[in-house]
Design an enzyme around this catalytic site. Structure first.
Site, PDB file in Angstrom:
ATOM      1  N   ARG A 179     -45.615  21.151  18.268  1.00 62.27           N
ATOM      2  CA  ARG A 179     -44.327  21.395  17.607  1.00 62.27           C
ATOM      3  C   ARG A 179     -44.348  20.938  16.147  1.00 62.27           C
ATOM      4  NH1 ARG A 179     -41.986  25.003  18.649  1.00 62.27           N
ATOM      5  NH2 ARG A 179     -41.948  25.377  16.419  1.00 62.27           N
TER       6      ARG A 179
ATOM      7  N   LYS B  96     -35.152  21.265  -6.058  1.00 66.16           N
ATOM      8  CA  LYS B  96     -34.329  21.591  -4.882  1.00 66.16           C
ATOM      9  C   LYS B  96     -35.213  21.761  -3.656  1.00 66.16           C
ATOM     10  CE  LYS B  96     -30.844  23.617  -7.878  1.00 66.16           C
ATOM     11  NZ  LYS B  96     -30.172  24.831  -8.394  1.00 66.16           N
TER      12      LYS B  96
ATOM     13  N   LYS C 239     -30.100  17.602 -19.793  1.00 67.60           N
ATOM     14  CA  LYS C 239     -29.147  18.608 -19.331  1.00 67.60           C
ATOM     15  C   LYS C 239     -27.790  18.422 -19.996  1.00 67.60           C
ATOM     16  CE  LYS C 239     -31.261  19.743 -14.943  1.00 67.60           C
ATOM     17  NZ  LYS C 239     -31.063  19.756 -13.478  1.00 67.60           N
TER      18      LYS C 239
ATOM     19  N   GLU D 149     -31.659  21.634 -22.300  1.00 68.10           N
ATOM     20  CA  GLU D 149     -30.843  22.773 -21.881  1.00 68.10           C
ATOM     21  C   GLU D 149     -29.852  23.090 -23.002  1.00 68.10           C
ATOM     22  OE1 GLU D 149     -28.834  21.989 -18.178  1.00 68.10           O
ATOM     23  OE2 GLU D 149     -27.241  23.420 -18.635  1.00 68.10           O
TER      24      GLU D 149
ATOM     25  N   ASP E 191     -29.823  28.171 -19.272  1.00 68.84           N
ATOM     26  CA  ASP E 191     -29.313  28.112 -17.905  1.00 68.84           C
ATOM     27  C   ASP E 191     -28.114  29.026 -17.732  1.00 68.84           C
ATOM     28  OD1 ASP E 191     -29.331  27.140 -15.277  1.00 68.84           O
ATOM     29  OD2 ASP E 191     -27.772  25.665 -15.751  1.00 68.84           O
TER      30      ASP E 191
END
Lengths: 288, 288, 288, 288, 288, 288
Positions: free
Chosen positions: D99, D134, D166, D196, D217
């Site tokens: 598994r 992420k 940012k 950014e 962005d």
């Protein structure tokens, strides 16, 4: 039941660290690392062996090349004087590991020896002796393994692999029925539900709620006897398991077993098992 | 001796992990976390208390706000029935911690109770009962603490804080004299040198090599008696400490003590101390 | 099911270490530690919330004084645009914890949202959606918690708290009967025995061996239907639990549920749940 | 990028502990440790393979003698039905590790498969697909490795090996210029500075402050197009890298790529990659 | 640069464990835990302070209530005799923590003091003194922090947050050009590429490959001078950073700085900084 | 003294993690894992070698197959230019481990070299140079090992394996006599009692209380001389060990030694030993 090798080595490593700390100063100072020896584990009393693999791991944790040659196997009943196993290697390794190996082997064999007595006490009945969670903190798996090779069976290993609803749970939940309902709703379907009952009313509730296991705690032999009968008559052919516990000793365990209970749990298997007497004789070898 | 708080919490945390694993599923399923209760530790037999701080740490590890109110102190002798301590908090916390707290308190008080018997057995002599390294693996510090509050004294805590030259060390080093010389050369000046002697010749060598402590292992009372005299006569006023060990029980410890030895070490203080009987009664409280 | 606080903090701590490593160099370089801000979690899509306590733990692990003010609770269904929670503290802490908190909240809410869809798909039947062990490695407890608040139920948590005899176990043991017998002999009495059956013969063996749970894997709706009937007719009134699994999607889950099975296990609850979209808006505060 | 062997084994060991806990009770009860088998990983869909070495480590962590025989290599595109790899050993080891091995292989190959789609979507342009932070908490390195063999490139691995200023950093620092100056003063000279920008004014500040990387962005294709041109015209021949991110999907990634940006970062490579379908077929062997 | 609090406490905790082991037996035996005292850190020589927060953490790790009252701040230059800080608490805690606190404070202030000398040596130039990876194993972050408050700057923190292509890398890759190409292809876009050049040809290759940082190792002042000029003339207005290293001491650092290099890295800041002399005076207090 | 292999590997592993972090990106990017090389450790100055086994462990921790071929042994005095050891293996392993190996070897050899100077300074006397607890935090065992092979001896390893009653202990206990009595009552009989005395009165008390070791701290040569005589005359033939410490340098150590003290402890052996200069030359090999 098999002991997980990683578990054994992790435990043994922490025990060695506890005992050896910054180093075995006596042996390091006095014994040349080039000196070889043979160590022999000898039973100094009749006993049931348990923990040979663990004893080997102690020495192998210091020197991975060492291997134990065992002359008996875990679970075997041996007489005083029997040589259990032998190990050869650097004398310094044998000396530094001796105490931890003995502490473990004597403890585990002590539990197995104690368990064997109880298991023999109910031979011929259908009951099984099972252990409890009254194990030595940190040694849960070793203690439960020793019970198994001693001839007993294991109860749950922790609070997470079995549901056992006790008197306090029942009181807080507001009764046996409510407690069982909550347990059934909030746990996986893989777990049976065991419930402790203190009287006939609770027993009836437990049966109606389809408890899988009934625990009869601190009851006399007679009371257990009656409860077992009642369960058989009212259990609707379900395979209800009945466990008795509390104040059960070698003196009365046979009587309890004859009531027809399936399980008799005994805390003394682990919380008060005296260490058995095993010695480790080291003989220097000519090989250098 | 004080137990280090970090040590206690590290131990207790690993013991709780062992017992609780992924969660106390019965309590989580059945008991609302908002339900409060009071738990009371009760002595079910006469005993010497040890480990109250450890028992408190069990509950405090689950909920840091919980505190034990103790009615006795470690080392105190109490009669069956005595309430030892009380703790209030969420019922779920008391239930999940109960078993580990009891396992520890019963073990530690068991060691203290056992030790107290031996200590009383030699009252009136100048000898001290000391422990050994025959402790439960993982519980070395707790066991040694319990010995201390029980009225005994501690031998070395591990292989790294004391030099004890035993028969095998002597055999490999080529004699008492050589072994002591090696130990003195290779260890710090802060450590005394204890050496086990099996006969008069070895004793003479030990004295000539200025051993600080002499261990008389597995000797009869008579043999110990003679050795003690010999040491006094030949010790040149040095403060030589004499320790006896081996086959010493409650039956004969007084005799050994009267020989004038300074220390009597007894493995049974820790390797075979039965757990004493303590219960934990939980009473739900109205507070929710 | 409640998440254990120690577990949450241990996990979060390792996740922060993974992300932050030697330090958040951008924030440390650019943002004064004295600058305060308020962060708001906003749902960017309809979703079921799960993991607020975990998100809070992320920030609290960096600064123990931070607390999340939640406007919803785990398990609640919220619409896009909803503010889920708010947290105030040093801007540097919010910035350094933002990503880990979002990664966890989006994952857990993703699992809960996915589960809710399946749970709704069988509303009105007696069946339950249950998860599997197809969870993200390392996130087992978080995934299973999210399933629970999403409206599903949990299957076993690991290989140690449930017995599930699968095709390979059966093949190696030499049949269903033999496998069940071995499982019953070698496990605690607290665990039910679940067995996977592939055909009528195996089903009969399972019933005769008194399996507690029957797993019907990869069967058509019709086959499941027939098996359920057969079990009811031949189960001797025992409470046999029936689980269906394999190729069950949102499209056909209702059909499977109407067969009368008790459990439908769906790997997709966890192995392929897409993260839901949640943003974290940080607004600098005047307080410095 | 190579995965560090120690990292793999540490991760795998904790995942096995999560799944196996106190032991695989079904397999331990039912399957003799002497029984051998062969397990085969089969692709059940078209996919890009990633994680073979990790899957092998799962079994090798239980039994160090086991080795995977791979028929494909990480990064290879295979069709449904393809046998990916084979492993022989004790059936109990294959069953206990199955598994965790599948969970990892399906996850990693899922990420690689997802990444390959994006990478193909921009073939023929000069742009690269890059990942984000992420990733699944705890799987950062595995996720990033899978992106790489899938055909994507890696953005920074954590907050400590890249400076990315940012919007919030800019707001708190008081503008792009101030933020870049602080970052340059307080970080090592080995790190580029990425910033950014939300509009033309910020872009001008970034260029004047000699930012090394510009992040555009959440801009439309047109806006990105214009910014790229502006940067080329005003970048003074410096090698400025331009990254686009936000709302970029398989549908529009090619358009973005054609603007001339160097990097297109896509969170969906890791935060929402569905597991691919791989099965593990175990066939008992005659060897015992 | 700020030291991470969790890092400090983890380090300090392991250092205390190293020093205290099973317990500070002298203090535990001799000093009542109820006895209070005040400890004062005094500079015994002129020095630059570094590590006050770390010294505080030592005592706070033993007793969380203790706080240091500092009279100076990290980075401050103080004269012999100056009281640096004061701490009040149980005498036993001050005594048990004294050595570890001093060892750290003396080491860190030693590094800061050493760094300050080098930093002053190049005052008035545009060069910066930077550290290397020649730090004490285990103390990397503390050493680098001390360099920073001492007036130096940090080079990369480890092998994972900076690309530095050295002579051996170049030889194996087959030249400067090939090595830079490989590094650019296989690393994230967030990292600059630094390359060591040994001669004019390599320097030309480095410039053509658009290296971001050029390391001139073990060159004479004249050679550095010429290289700096060459880079300025041929660097196409790119902001190329130039670092000099090797055989640079307090005697010649100013000369190197005047060549126009940006960075001068000096291993001696950390690998050979002598501990400075700081004492800890404990005065018993009347409070009990 | 031998270094424990587990200790070495645990230390080295944490040092490598500190330096390598997520990976040696330069080497991974630029150097093929199939490229072999030979690395040679060369003394760049006259020095006493210490730490060869530790240096080997660095490389063996990355690739267990690597072994160091040593041409000298720890404790050997070598001249500048001498090749100390050689190691062959993957170039990538040599490059990634180089810095940690050198940092350790240079530090340990630095301590050994420093110690050798002090040891030579008192050749011909009966005194021994001993170390202190002024070691680098985290390197206690390595530092003490280096002292030993350098020709010095070890003082206690931590606060738990030696009793040293200092001025503050005495002040708090209420005098030398009281402090010694408490130490004797509360510690094991295996430990000697060392006490620091500041004047004749305290010395008399120490002798009367039968202290085992007397520490003369910060005394002039004359004062030490007188104290040693006084102890000889009043020590009743007990083997009292006398230690001098404080302000003892290479300039005056011989004078102190000639007073007849047994031990001279010198913090500078470890707290300020400069790293010695050792290089690691890597030569690519034709083998691929």
């Amino acid at each position: 039941m098999q002991l997980d090798k990683n578990l054994i080595f992790n435990l043994v490593s922490s025990f060695l660290e506890e005992d050896i700390g910054r180093g075995d100063i006596t042996t390091q100072s006095v014994v040349s690392p080039k000196f070889y020896a043979c160590g022999r584990f000898l039973a100094k009393q009749n006993l049931v062996v348990a923990g040979l693999e663990v004893a080997e791991a102690v020495f192998a944790s210091i020197d991975p090349d060492l291997e134990l040659v065992a002359f008996v196997h875990d679970g075997e009943e041996v007489a005083a004087g029997k040589e259990l196993a032998r190990i050869e290697g650097a004398a310094s390794v044998l000396l530094s590991g001796e105490r931890v190996a003995l502490n473990l082997l004597q403890r585990m064999s002590g539990v197995a020896t104690q368990t064997r007595k109880y298991a023999k006490g109910i031979e011929g009945t259908n009951a099984r002796v099972v252990d409890t969670r009254k194990t030595i903190p940190g040694l849960r798996m070793l203690d439960k393994y020793a019970v198994r090779v001693g001839g007993g069976y294991n109860h749950r290993f922790g609070l997470d692999d079995g549901i056992l609803i006790k008197d306090n749970h029942i009181a807080i939940a507001g009764g046996v029925r409510a407690a069982i309902a909550l347990a059934r709703e909030n746990s996986t379907h893989m777990l049976k539900i065991e419930v402790e009952v203190a009287n006939r009313d609770q027993l009836i509730e437990a049966l109606e709620s389809k408890a899988d296991v009934i625990l009869l705690d601190n009851m006399s032999v007679e009371a257990v006897n009656e409860s077992v009968k009642f369960i058989k008559e009212n259990g609707q052919n379900r395979n209800i398991i009945v466990e008795a516990s509390g104040n059960i000793s070698l003196d009365n365990i046979a009587e309890y077993a004859r009531t027809g209970v399936d399980l008799i749990s005994v805390g003394a298997l682990t919380h008060s098992a005296p260490a058995v007497d095993i010695s480790f004789k080291i003989a220097p070898e000519s090989r250098v």
